[in-house]
Design an enzyme around this catalytic site. Structure first.
Site, PDB file in Angstrom:
ATOM      1  N   CYS A 139       8.929 -51.102  91.680  1.00 47.13           N
ATOM      2  CA  CYS A 139       9.950 -52.110  92.039  1.00 47.13           C
ATOM      3  C   CYS A 139      11.377 -51.384  91.988  1.00 47.13           C
ATOM      4  O   CYS A 139      12.197 -51.693  92.530  1.00 47.13           O
ATOM      5  CB  CYS A 139      10.174 -53.393  90.975  1.00 47.13           C
ATOM      6  SG  CYS A 139      10.133 -52.993  89.415  1.00 47.13           S
ATOM      7  N   LYS A 174      -1.593 -64.729  83.213  1.00 44.47           N
ATOM      8  CA  LYS A 174      -2.281 -64.713  84.342  1.00 44.47           C
ATOM      9  C   LYS A 174      -1.848 -63.548  85.219  1.00 44.47           C
ATOM     10  O   LYS A 174      -0.907 -63.387  85.783  1.00 44.47           O
ATOM     11  CB  LYS A 174      -1.834 -66.050  85.185  1.00 44.47           C
ATOM     12  CG  LYS A 174      -2.583 -66.568  86.287  1.00 44.47           C
ATOM     13  CD  LYS A 174      -3.092 -65.870  87.099  1.00 44.47           C
ATOM     14  CE  LYS A 174      -2.351 -65.607  88.457  1.00 44.47           C
ATOM     15  NZ  LYS A 174      -2.703 -64.322  89.169  1.00 44.47           N
TER      16      LYS A 174
HETATM   17  P1  NAD Z   1       3.147 -61.013  94.212  1.00 49.13           P
HETATM   18  O1  NAD Z   1       4.170 -61.714  94.198  1.00 49.13           O
HETATM   19  O2  NAD Z   1       2.154 -60.945  95.373  1.00 49.13           O
HETATM   20  O3  NAD Z   1       2.100 -61.694  92.946  1.00 49.13           O
HETATM   21  C1  NAD Z   1       2.639 -61.611  91.757  1.00 49.13           C
HETATM   22  C2  NAD Z   1       1.885 -62.597  90.764  1.00 49.13           C
HETATM   23  O4  NAD Z   1       2.066 -63.983  91.228  1.00 49.13           O
HETATM   24  C3  NAD Z   1       0.094 -62.386  90.929  1.00 49.13           C
HETATM   25  O5  NAD Z   1      -0.329 -62.420  89.503  1.00 49.13           O
HETATM   26  C4  NAD Z   1      -0.223 -63.502  91.851  1.00 49.13           C
HETATM   27  O6  NAD Z   1      -1.546 -63.866  91.343  1.00 49.13           O
HETATM   28  C5  NAD Z   1       0.598 -64.573  91.078  1.00 49.13           C
HETATM   29  N1  NAD Z   1       0.663 -65.737  92.212  1.00 49.13           N
HETATM   30  C6  NAD Z   1       1.077 -65.685  93.446  1.00 49.13           C
HETATM   31  N2  NAD Z   1       1.119 -67.184  93.907  1.00 49.13           N
HETATM   32  C7  NAD Z   1       0.850 -67.808  92.760  1.00 49.13           C
HETATM   33  C8  NAD Z   1       0.727 -69.165  92.528  1.00 49.13           C
HETATM   34  N3  NAD Z   1       0.940 -69.982  93.412  1.00 49.13           N
HETATM   35  N4  NAD Z   1       0.691 -69.504  91.223  1.00 49.13           N
HETATM   36  C9  NAD Z   1       0.480 -68.749  90.219  1.00 49.13           C
HETATM   37  N5  NAD Z   1       0.520 -67.325  90.221  1.00 49.13           N
HETATM   38  C10 NAD Z   1       0.552 -66.912  91.425  1.00 49.13           C
HETATM   39  O7  NAD Z   1       3.306 -59.594  93.656  1.00 49.13           O
HETATM   40  P2  NAD Z   1       2.365 -58.278  93.646  1.00 49.13           P
HETATM   41  O8  NAD Z   1       2.153 -57.870  95.163  1.00 49.13           O
HETATM   42  O9  NAD Z   1       1.411 -58.492  92.597  1.00 49.13           O
HETATM   43  O10 NAD Z   1       3.414 -57.274  93.067  1.00 49.13           O
HETATM   44  C11 NAD Z   1       4.335 -56.347  93.915  1.00 49.13           C
HETATM   45  C12 NAD Z   1       5.665 -57.214  93.730  1.00 49.13           C
HETATM   46  O11 NAD Z   1       6.031 -57.038  92.496  1.00 49.13           O
HETATM   47  C13 NAD Z   1       6.898 -56.047  94.603  1.00 49.13           C
HETATM   48  O12 NAD Z   1       7.340 -56.930  95.409  1.00 49.13           O
HETATM   49  C14 NAD Z   1       7.547 -55.478  93.369  1.00 49.13           C
HETATM   50  O13 NAD Z   1       8.834 -55.031  93.783  1.00 49.13           O
HETATM   51  C15 NAD Z   1       7.414 -56.563  92.434  1.00 49.13           C
HETATM   52  N6  NAD Z   1       7.561 -56.020  91.057  1.00 49.13           N
HETATM   53  C16 NAD Z   1       8.937 -56.144  90.457  1.00 49.13           C
HETATM   54  C17 NAD Z   1       8.920 -55.583  89.237  1.00 49.13           C
HETATM   55  C18 NAD Z   1      10.406 -56.033  88.567  1.00 49.13           C
HETATM   56  O14 NAD Z   1      10.352 -55.836  87.258  1.00 49.13           O
HETATM   57  N7  NAD Z   1      11.577 -56.305  89.087  1.00 49.13           N
HETATM   58  C19 NAD Z   1       8.217 -54.937  88.592  1.00 49.13           C
HETATM   59  C20 NAD Z   1       6.950 -54.536  89.333  1.00 49.13           C
HETATM   60  C21 NAD Z   1       6.661 -55.142  90.465  1.00 49.13           C
END
Ligand code: NAD
Length: 478
Positions: free
Chosen positions: A278, A171
């Site tokens: 991140c 997803k």
């Molecule tokens: P987000 O948490 O908004 O979304 C991440 C994913 O979760 C998306 O695909 C979103 O559609 C999905 N999602 C949200 N609610 C859901 C639900 N109820 N059911 C199923 N799926 C759901 O994050 P974002 O804005 O896409 O990414 C940015 C964040 O990601 C930042 O906080 C960043 O630090 C973090 N990040 C972390 C790493 C790492 O490896 N530590 C790497 C990249 C990004």
């Protein structure tokens, strides 16, 4: 491009309800996609479940060959998919192509893991027995990915899960689904049996809970609040969960640092990929002896960064990826100014020939670590410099954060570097190198609330994608 979901080996039609626009040029429609609903999610889960028994027994060489073919195809299509990634997410073309190549190498790495991954054999304390420890697939894995590395993160979750014998439902983020659709095409073309990989597009909220309860494991990368919600959704069924989350990564510059190295690492670590990493440096902690010289050089470096359309060859920093993130960055800048941080460069939107989310690389000076600017993840091209007395104070400030993902230090002293390496609570430590920029063959991740449930990548990923079985065997031979 197929704007559809991929379920049980078939592309599924649907209303094209999801549009993506180029953040470098909002007048350009990049893709139209069908949003999956509960019915599609139920079918994907059933398909992945049906396919699991055969896939775990699938011939090892044939499984490795499929993953290698996907890696080969990604390399062949790196320019084209890198451009798609840049158009959908906004990172520069060089960064986009680099990410696709990295995804290719991830598939090659996991092709090797299929045949390399060992079991263990022990002598037994009981005469005539031995003990065998084997690693078995977890079953059905749900991979949920963010928009900032839309193909690399999908690659390391999907390739890892498949390599160790699991079936997968991916997803991807609703903001950048194009590369996930391309990945599904490549897996299909590489000969993956039906149902082993399934793709569901959209926000996922409608079916998230149902899937999380129905699968055997969830590997999630995204923000810390969403990650916390995923853990709560997984709790009733005790679904195995792995989370890679946010950071507020410190980069320390000590008096004994080499200035060129320090400025280069801080610039790359903070403003590379528009700060949307991140592992990006969001707090630059500088000891007082080098502070003025370092800041003077850093401001010049930031001011020289060319911001513009991601596909333009001169661009060094592309736009912010989407409207929500752009607004979040502007709000963060406004609050930092209200908190009393001194703006040294940037601080607002930039005009460009096209309509896009262009933000100036932004640097604040004279900031305090307790400011919101230095405590909450920005995830944008924004950082604050924190001036400190000495190395002890630098370490104390670096540790004064709830996050613990990445950390870095610029120093020419082996003793100082080693002390920092040992004391940092982050999962990643970089010495004389940017806090961001990782290799795929070694573990990656941080401590809660930056990470949870085991590391990704390298051999460590097998811990999440497999379950251990310990077998005692009475073979009767003493
Ligand atoms: P987000 O948490 O908004 O979304 C991440 C994913 O979760 C998306 O695909 C979103 O559609 C999905 N999602 C949200 N609610 C859901 C639900 N109820 N059911 C199923 N799926 C759901 O994050 P974002 O804005 O896409 O990414 C940015 C964040 O990601 C930042 O906080 C960043 O630090 C973090 N990040 C972390 C790493 C790492 O490896 N530590 C790497 C990249 C990004």
């Amino acid at each position: 491009m197929k704007g559809r979901n991929f379920i049980d080996g078939a592309w599924r039609d649907g209303e094209l309800a999801l549009q993506t626009y180029n953040p470098s040029d909002l007048d350009e429609l990049v893709g139209q996609y069908a949003r999956a609903g509960v019915a599609e999610a139920e079918e994907a889960l059933a398909a992945a479940r049906r396919a699991a028994a055969d896939w775990r027994r699938f011939n090892m060489q044939a499984r490795a060959d499929i993953l290698r073919r996907v890696g080969d195809a990604l390399l062949v299509r790196a320019d084209e998919l890198g451009a798609l990634l840049s158009r959908e997410e906004g990172k520069t073309l060089k960064e986009g192509i680099g990410e696709v190549q990295r995804a290719a190498y991830v598939f090659h790495y996991y092709a090797g893991e299929v045949v390399r991954h060992p079991g263990q054999w022990y002598n037994s304390m009981r005469d005539g027995h031995n003990i065998v420890v084997t690693y078995e697939p977890v079953g059905v894995v749900l991979a949920i990915t963010p928009w900032n590395f839309p193909i690399a993160i999908a690659a390391w979750k999907v390739a890892g899960a498949l390599a160790y014998g699991n079936t997968v439902i991916l997803k991807p983020s609703e903001y950048a689904p194009g590369c996930a659709v391309a990945l599904a095409e490549l897996l299909e073309q590489a000969g993956l049996p039906r149902g082993v990989f399934n793709l569901l597009l959209g926000e996922g909220r409608a079916f998230g809970q149902m899937l999380i309860e129905g699968v055997d494991a969830v590997t999630f990368t995204g923000s810390t609040p969403t990650g916390s919600m995923i853990v709560q959704m997984a709790a009733p069924a005790m679904t195995k969960v792995q989370l890679e989350l946010g950071g507020k990564n410190p980069f320390i510059v000590l008096d004994d640092a080499d200035l060129d190295t320090a400025v280069e690492a801080a610039t790359q670590g903070t403003w590379g990929q528009t700060g949307q990493r991140c592992t990006g440096s969001e707090r630059i902690i500088v000891t007082k002896g080098i502070h003025d010289a370092f800041v003077e050089r850093l401001v010049k470096a930031v001011a020289s960064l060319k911001v513009g359309h991601a596909l333009h060859p001169d661009t060094q920093m592309g736009p912010v990826a989407n409207q929500a993130q752009f607004q979040k960055n502007l709000d963060c800048i406004a609050r930092a100014r209200a908190e009393g941080a001194e703006l040294a460069f940037g601080g607002g939107a930039i005009d460009a020939p096209t309509r896009g989310y262009f933000l100036a690389p932004t640097l604040f000076l004279d900031t305090d670590n307790r400011m919101e600017l230095n405590q909450e993840e920005t995830f944008g091209p924004i950082a604050g410099v924190i001036k400190v007395e000495d190395f002890d104070a630098a370490i104390a400030v670096a540790q004064d954060s709830r996050f613990a993902l990445s950390s870095g230090i610029a120093t020419t002293s082996l003793k100082n570097a080693e002390r920092f390496r040992r004391e940092s609570k982050a999962g990643l430590v970089m010495v004389n190198a940017p806090t961001a920029g990782l290799e795929y063959h070694v573990p990656f991740g941080g401590r809660p609330p930056s990470g949870y449930g085991g590391r990704e990548q390298g051999a460590a990923s097998a811990e999440f994608f497999t379950e251990l079985k310990t077998s005692y065997i009475n073979h009767g031979v003493i």
